[in-house]
Design a protein around this motif. Structure first.
Motif, PDB file in Angstrom:
ATOM      1  N   LYS A   1      35.757  32.642  38.433  1.00 12.34           N
ATOM      2  CA  LYS A   1      35.793  33.149  40.012  1.00 12.34           C
ATOM      3  C   LYS A   1      36.569  32.250  40.744  1.00 12.34           C
ATOM      4  CE  LYS A   1      34.151  35.527  43.424  1.00 12.34           C
ATOM      5  NZ  LYS A   1      34.896  34.623  44.590  1.00 12.34           N
ATOM      6  N   TYR A   2      36.431  31.053  40.694  1.00 11.27           N
ATOM      7  CA  TYR A   2      37.301  30.303  41.363  1.00 11.27           C
ATOM      8  C   TYR A   2      38.749  30.361  41.018  1.00 11.27           C
ATOM      9  CZ  TYR A   2      39.625  26.009  42.830  1.00 11.27           C
ATOM     10  OH  TYR A   2      40.374  24.913  43.521  1.00 11.27           O
ATOM     11  N   LEU A   3      39.181  30.325  39.964  1.00 14.55           N
ATOM     12  CA  LEU A   3      40.569  30.512  39.370  1.00 14.55           C
ATOM     13  C   LEU A   3      41.146  31.874  40.000  1.00 14.55           C
ATOM     14  CD1 LEU A   3      40.510  29.031  35.777  1.00 14.55           C
ATOM     15  CD2 LEU A   3      41.506  28.195  37.882  1.00 14.55           C
ATOM     16  N   SER A   4      40.428  32.858  40.048  1.00 12.99           N
ATOM     17  CA  SER A   4      40.781  34.284  40.591  1.00 12.99           C
ATOM     18  C   SER A   4      40.951  34.029  42.131  1.00 12.99           C
ATOM     19  CB  SER A   4      39.810  35.249  40.171  1.00 12.99           C
ATOM     20  OG  SER A   4      39.503  35.498  38.917  1.00 12.99           O
ATOM     21  N   ASP A   5      40.290  33.362  42.827  1.00  7.66           N
ATOM     22  CA  ASP A   5      40.337  33.263  44.219  1.00  7.66           C
ATOM     23  C   ASP A   5      41.619  32.433  44.440  1.00  7.66           C
ATOM     24  OD1 ASP A   5      38.294  34.848  44.781  1.00  7.66           O
ATOM     25  OD2 ASP A   5      36.788  33.013  44.922  1.00  7.66           O
ATOM     26  N   LEU A   6      41.885  31.586  43.681  1.00  9.06           N
ATOM     27  CA  LEU A   6      43.111  30.636  43.809  1.00  9.06           C
ATOM     28  C   LEU A   6      44.329  31.233  43.636  1.00  9.06           C
ATOM     29  CD1 LEU A   6      44.332  27.845  44.237  1.00  9.06           C
ATOM     30  CD2 LEU A   6      44.085  27.442  41.636  1.00  9.06           C
TER      31      LEU A   6
ATOM     32  N   ASP B   1      44.709  34.484  44.037  1.00  8.63           N
ATOM     33  CA  ASP B   1      44.821  35.544  45.003  1.00  8.63           C
ATOM     34  C   ASP B   1      45.486  35.138  45.999  1.00  8.63           C
ATOM     35  OD1 ASP B   1      43.442  37.736  43.575  1.00  8.63           O
ATOM     36  OD2 ASP B   1      41.499  37.173  44.528  1.00  8.63           O
ATOM     37  N   SER B   2      45.213  33.732  46.463  1.00  9.63           N
ATOM     38  CA  SER B   2      45.786  32.765  47.774  1.00  9.63           C
ATOM     39  C   SER B   2      47.277  32.537  47.350  1.00  9.63           C
ATOM     40  CB  SER B   2      44.960  31.821  47.931  1.00  9.63           C
ATOM     41  OG  SER B   2      45.139  30.848  46.929  1.00  9.63           O
TER      42      SER B   2
ATOM     43  N   ILE C   1      49.156  34.543  45.401  1.00  2.56           N
ATOM     44  CA  ILE C   1      49.922  35.688  45.475  1.00  2.56           C
ATOM     45  C   ILE C   1      50.364  36.142  46.932  1.00  2.56           C
ATOM     46  CG2 ILE C   1      49.611  38.101  45.085  1.00  2.56           C
ATOM     47  CD1 ILE C   1      48.453  37.328  42.510  1.00  2.56           C
ATOM     48  N   GLN C   2      49.186  35.975  47.660  1.00  6.28           N
ATOM     49  CA  GLN C   2      49.345  36.108  49.292  1.00  6.28           C
ATOM     50  C   GLN C   2      50.481  35.183  49.959  1.00  6.28           C
ATOM     51  OE1 GLN C   2      48.063  38.676  50.423  1.00  6.28           O
ATOM     52  NE2 GLN C   2      47.056  39.223  48.305  1.00  6.28           N
ATOM     53  N   ASP C   3      50.461  34.002  49.412  1.00  8.76           N
ATOM     54  CA  ASP C   3      51.829  32.803  50.029  1.00  8.76           C
ATOM     55  C   ASP C   3      52.912  33.755  49.604  1.00  8.76           C
ATOM     56  OD1 ASP C   3      49.703  31.380  50.503  1.00  8.76           O
ATOM     57  OD2 ASP C   3      49.968  30.176  48.806  1.00  8.76           O
ATOM     58  N   PHE C   4      53.208  34.335  48.601  1.00  9.83           N
ATOM     59  CA  PHE C   4      54.488  34.941  48.341  1.00  9.83           C
ATOM     60  C   PHE C   4      54.573  36.537  48.566  1.00  9.83           C
ATOM     61  CE2 PHE C   4      54.045  31.314  45.145  1.00  9.83           C
ATOM     62  CZ  PHE C   4      54.813  30.667  45.856  1.00  9.83           C
ATOM     63  N   GLY C   5      53.546  37.298  48.897  1.00  9.14           N
ATOM     64  CA  GLY C   5      53.540  38.381  49.126  1.00  9.14           C
ATOM     65  C   GLY C   5      53.365  39.259  47.898  1.00  9.14           C
ATOM     66  N   GLN C   6      52.536  40.108  47.662  1.00  4.97           N
ATOM     67  CA  GLN C   6      52.202  40.986  46.784  1.00  4.97           C
ATOM     68  C   GLN C   6      53.279  41.727  46.308  1.00  4.97           C
ATOM     69  OE1 GLN C   6      48.578  43.359  46.799  1.00  4.97           O
ATOM     70  NE2 GLN C   6      49.101  44.675  45.294  1.00  4.97           N
ATOM     71  N   GLU C   7      53.878  42.418  47.274  1.00  9.81           N
ATOM     72  CA  GLU C   7      55.066  43.333  47.054  1.00  9.81           C
ATOM     73  C   GLU C   7      56.318  42.617  46.337  1.00  9.81           C
ATOM     74  OE1 GLU C   7      55.565  41.515  51.087  1.00  9.81           O
ATOM     75  OE2 GLU C   7      53.883  42.331  49.811  1.00  9.81           O
ATOM     76  N   ASN C   8      56.344  41.094  46.542  1.00 10.63           N
ATOM     77  CA  ASN C   8      57.573  40.511  46.105  1.00 10.63           C
ATOM     78  C   ASN C   8      57.183  39.993  44.375  1.00 10.63           C
ATOM     79  OD1 ASN C   8      59.003  40.635  48.480  1.00 10.63           O
ATOM     80  ND2 ASN C   8      57.878  39.000  49.352  1.00 10.63           N
TER      81      ASN C   8
ATOM     82  N   ILE D   1      43.742  39.577  37.549  1.00 16.93           N
ATOM     83  CA  ILE D   1      44.978  40.019  38.129  1.00 16.93           C
ATOM     84  C   ILE D   1      45.547  41.297  37.949  1.00 16.93           C
ATOM     85  CG2 ILE D   1      47.700  39.092  38.509  1.00 16.93           C
ATOM     86  CD1 ILE D   1      46.504  36.372  37.630  1.00 16.93           C
ATOM     87  N   LEU D   2      45.618  41.780  36.815  1.00 22.01           N
ATOM     88  CA  LEU D   2      45.794  43.080  36.155  1.00 22.01           C
ATOM     89  C   LEU D   2      45.347  44.318  36.886  1.00 22.01           C
ATOM     90  CD1 LEU D   2      46.494  42.394  32.419  1.00 22.01           C
ATOM     91  CD2 LEU D   2      48.486  42.646  34.182  1.00 22.01           C
ATOM     92  N   GLN D   3      43.937  43.936  36.957  1.00 21.13           N
ATOM     93  CA  GLN D   3      43.081  45.110  37.626  1.00 21.13           C
ATOM     94  C   GLN D   3      43.653  45.329  39.165  1.00 21.13           C
ATOM     95  OE1 GLN D   3      39.158  44.234  36.525  1.00 21.13           O
ATOM     96  NE2 GLN D   3      39.248  45.187  34.399  1.00 21.13           N
ATOM     97  N   ASN D   4      43.714  44.057  39.741  1.00 20.00           N
ATOM     98  CA  ASN D   4      43.730  44.058  41.267  1.00 20.00           C
ATOM     99  C   ASN D   4      45.286  44.168  41.891  1.00 20.00           C
ATOM    100  OD1 ASN D   4      40.953  43.309  42.554  1.00 20.00           O
ATOM    101  ND2 ASN D   4      41.051  42.324  40.343  1.00 20.00           N
ATOM    102  N   TYR D   5      46.201  44.074  40.942  1.00 18.27           N
ATOM    103  CA  TYR D   5      47.543  44.019  41.261  1.00 18.27           C
ATOM    104  C   TYR D   5      48.281  44.757  40.372  1.00 18.27           C
ATOM    105  CZ  TYR D   5      46.053  40.014  44.115  1.00 18.27           C
ATOM    106  OH  TYR D   5      45.115  39.179  45.148  1.00 18.27           O
TER     107      TYR D   5
END
Length: 761
Positions: free
Chosen positions: A327-332, A334-335, A337-344, A363-367
């Protein structure tokens, strides 16, 4: 000019002949007389060799090997007479006819003599001289110092020469067969004074060059800096910049370094990062996550971002308390990925300690458009590790290490080995232990005949200090054993294809389009090598398949191979049909809606058949000259949606940048003993240091070096260190508190430098 070549008899003979030829046309006989006097008084042996008698009085006459010469008009004496010593750079070159020299390092023939050779060895852009690609770093540093000291001394030497009083009286010299006497009329004190000053200045006191080198050496020793620091580009840039400031320059204080310059340089690096972000919209980027743990249960994760132009270090995170908490690693992540932009983000590469199924699944399920792959370099290293566990390879490595330890732990044996090998080493230090094993076997195999010749030579066998050592007989037995050398040859043959894969995917290059083909060719090389030995062939292929299928292979690799024009249009490639299904899955993932995929089938057909712009001559010629991503950018306009997919896929890396971990400085940053301000400063230091090292390692100028081989031999490795002896680095234990982040109040460059550059020891 002439004196440069008058230090031994043969050189003197050539210079003397040249001097005679010049003298026939010279109208300034007094200058010639002075040169003859100086040369013959200094080289009496050479004068006797020529049976030379010289007399100067109104006229100047000379008899040398029955050659007679008269020089008139003796009343003119020039003021800028200098006798130069032999240039030390001649040891790096071979004299050829005319004014040509051959570099001993790269065998290049240069016109222009020793001056152009110096610029060739210095690797400095000057006078259109191509830099030497094989010269040793220590030689380059030495030649650069010579050039710098020569440039600095030009003005001073000119002023000194202007102060020499002009002589108006002739000189008389008489040299007999047995002795020579210099008789001065009025100019003799001038000659004696000039030569004595040169001698005294060179022997009684240190030169400015020596004083500068001594001061730099003291700085290194006092601050425990690794000697490899002197190889960094910023090292010479610093010296050149200080030299331009002239006398009286005062370096920045510790406070200035920690505040103003830390912030300025960090801003410069961050600005470069912003420039690279603009290309992510087209090429996408790869997030690289490197993790390491220590014996204190600390776990740090370094995050980097890579695209075709650059790889940047982003930040370091202390995950000590949570690195097994999905759970902690997933949240980490996620943050991040947001730093660089999911679309990138196209891909996330995780090294082995982070390869948790739950994290990848999140990661594979959410992105839906992001791929998760392991590091290809670590996979290759895992294959080499399994190779080392094969019984006969392990035995071969242990035997080779007996020989290397025997040689590298005795100075006499080491000197003799380098004499027989022409200065070449018989071992290599690689980026990992297992890479070192196979690189060292390669080096030893290359020197096979020279090693055997050394141990069987009279020079070795008649030296009691060498021949009577306890392990001499063991080493001789190993080197004379044909089974040992056969095992070395086999080990090199089966490992080299995977070392090649490792080289191709290292160094931040977008290699995802080649990994599938490289692995296919590596496996085929094993089948070919063991075509008559099914048991060995199966042993190695099972190791490769297990690592490749279970730990590395990704649909992204199949799609990249299918889209790579050098693979698609190669008639020898047979696996394209087997990877089509994975290619289609990747297309569906990157183009998730039917509207985006409307014309994709026709575009795939256009590409696979080589129609339209794909089939033009320029496109065919560019396949082997540009990267696959650039090729698609130039010639894929006829298939716009497939072009977008191809550029984003083929622009990605498939491994972490290198195996160097910034463990010690990261450990210091995340120590609980640090206050908040200290941690912010050290985070900035890590950010700057990591990005500077990445910039150096990924430059085009570094492409000639082997990315798997370290510059220096690791003297603590199993190929050198004898286990019964104390470790050569045990003296570092005295600095344990600093290396572990102690001394809370001492946040300065001394502690940072000792840690960051000592990490590789």
């Amino acid at each position: 000019m002439l004196g440069q070549r008058i230090n031994h008899q043969a050189g003197y003979m050539r210079s003397f002949s040249t001097l005679l030829d010049w003298g026939r046309e010279c109208t300034c006989s007094k200058k010639m007389a002075l040169i003859f006097c100086a040369v013959l008084s200094k080289h009496r042996g050479a004068a006797r060799h020529f049976h030379t008698n010289v007399v100067v009085c109104g006229q100047f006459s000379l008899k040398a090997n029955k050659i007679k010469l008269k020089l008139l008009d003796c009343n003119c004496l020039t003021k800028n007479f200098v006798v130069r010593e032999k240039d030390i750079c001649w040891e790096y070159a071979e004299r050829l006819e005319g004014n040509k020299v051959r570099c001993k390092f790269c065998d290049r023939v240069l016109n222009g003599g020793i001056s152009r050779l110096k610029h060739h060895l210095s690797r400095l852009p000057s006078k259109g001289v191509n830099p030497c690609t094989k010269v040793r770093d220590d030689v380059t540093d030495k030649v650069r110092e010579i050039i710098a000291s020569k440039d600095d001394g030009k003005e001073n030497s000119f002023i000194k020469r202007q102060k020499i009083p002009e002589v108006k009286s002739p000189v008389a010299v008489s040299i007999s067969a047995g002795k020579s006497t210099l008789v001065a009329v009025e100019s003799a004190p001038l000659i004696g004074k000039q030569f004595s000053s040169i001698t005294s200045s060179s022997s009684s006191t240190r030169t400015d060059q020596e004083n500068a080198e001594r001061s730099i050496a003291l700085f290194f020793f006092e601050n425990k800096l690794d000697f490899s620091v002197a190889r960094s580009s910023s090292y010479q840039q610093m010296i050149d910049a200080v030299r331009k400031c002239g006398y009286g320059f005062v370096g920045p204080s510790a406070e200035t370094l920690k505040t103003m310059w830390l912030e300025r340089i960090k801003s410069e690096i961050s600005l470069n990062t912003k420039d690279i972000e603009r290309e992510w919209g087209m090429t996408g980027c790869t997030i690289i996550a490197e993790m390491w743990t220590d014996n204190k249960s600390r776990a740090l994760i370094n995050f980097l971002v890579s695209s075709p132009s650059r790889t940047f270090f982003h930040k370091s995170v202390d995950a000590s308390s949570y690195y097994k908490n999905i759970k902690y690693l997933s949240d980490l992540f996620d943050s991040i990925i947001q730093d660089f932009g999911q679309e990138n983000v196209v891909q996330i590469i995780m090294d082995n300690p982070l390869n948790y199924p739950g994290l990848a699944t999140h990661i594979l399920q959410n992105y839906g458009s992001i791929f998760v792959t392991p590091c290809a370099s670590q996979c290759m290293n895992g294959i080499l590790e399994e190779f080392c566990k094969v019984d006969w390879i392990n035995r071969c490595i242990l035997q080779a290490q007996v020989v290397s330890k025997y040689i590298y732990n005795n100075s006499s044996t080491l000197d003799m080995m380098k004499k027989f090998t022409g200065g070449q080493e018989i071992i290599r230090s690689g980026v990992t232990k297992f890479v070192s094993n196979f690189l060292s076997l390669q080096a030893m195999l290359k020197q096979k005949s020279r090693l055997k010749h050394m141990f069987n030579s009279p020079e070795f066998s008649t030296n009691p200090a060498l021949a009577n050592r306890p392990q001499t007989a063991t080493c001789v037995g190993i080197l004379d054993d044909n089974e040992f050398w056969r095992a070395v040859e086999e080990s090199v043959a089966v490992s080299e294809p995977f070392l090649k894969v490792m080289r191709e995917v290292s160094g931040g290059k977008p290699g995802v389009g080649f990994i599938y083909e490289l692995m296919t060719r590596a496996k085929e090389s094993i089948r070919t090598y063991y075509i008559m030995d099914e048991i060995k062939c199966k042993t190695f292929l099972d190791i490769v398949d297990k690592k490749w299928q279970n730990n590395l292979h990704s649909p992204l690799h199949s799609a990249a191979a299918f889209l790579n024009p050098s693979v698609q249009y190669n008639p020898e490639i047979k696996f394209l049909g087997s990877i089509k299904e994975e290619f289609f899955r990747v297309v569906e993932k990157l183009l998730p809606t039917p509207e985006l995929r409307r014309d994709i089938t026709n575009q795939i057909l256009l590409f696979s058949r080589g129609s339209g712009m794909f089939g033009c001559n320029l496109a065919k010629e560019a396949i082997d000259t540009v990267s696959p991503g650039i090729w698609w950018e130039q010639f894929g306009d006829g298939a716009p949606m497939l072009q977008r997919v191809a550029i984003r896929v083929l622009s990605q890396v498939c491994s972490t940048c290198n195996f160097e971990r910034q463990c010690t400085i990261s450990q210091q940053i995340h120590s609980e003993k640090r206050n908040k301000i200290d941690k912010e400063t050290l985070n900035d230091l890590l950010y700057i240091n990591y990005n500077l090292k990445l910039d150096k390692s990924l430059r085009p100028s570094s492409s000639e070096a082997d990315p798997l081989q370290l510059d220096d031999i690791d003297m603590t490795s199993e190929w050198v260190e004898e286990t019964e002896n104390p470790s050569p680095v045990q003296w570092l234990d005295r600095f344990g508190s600093a290396l572990e982040g102690g001394d809370v109040g001492d946040l300065n460059t001394r502690q940072f430098s000792a840690d960051i550059f000592g990490a590789g020891w």
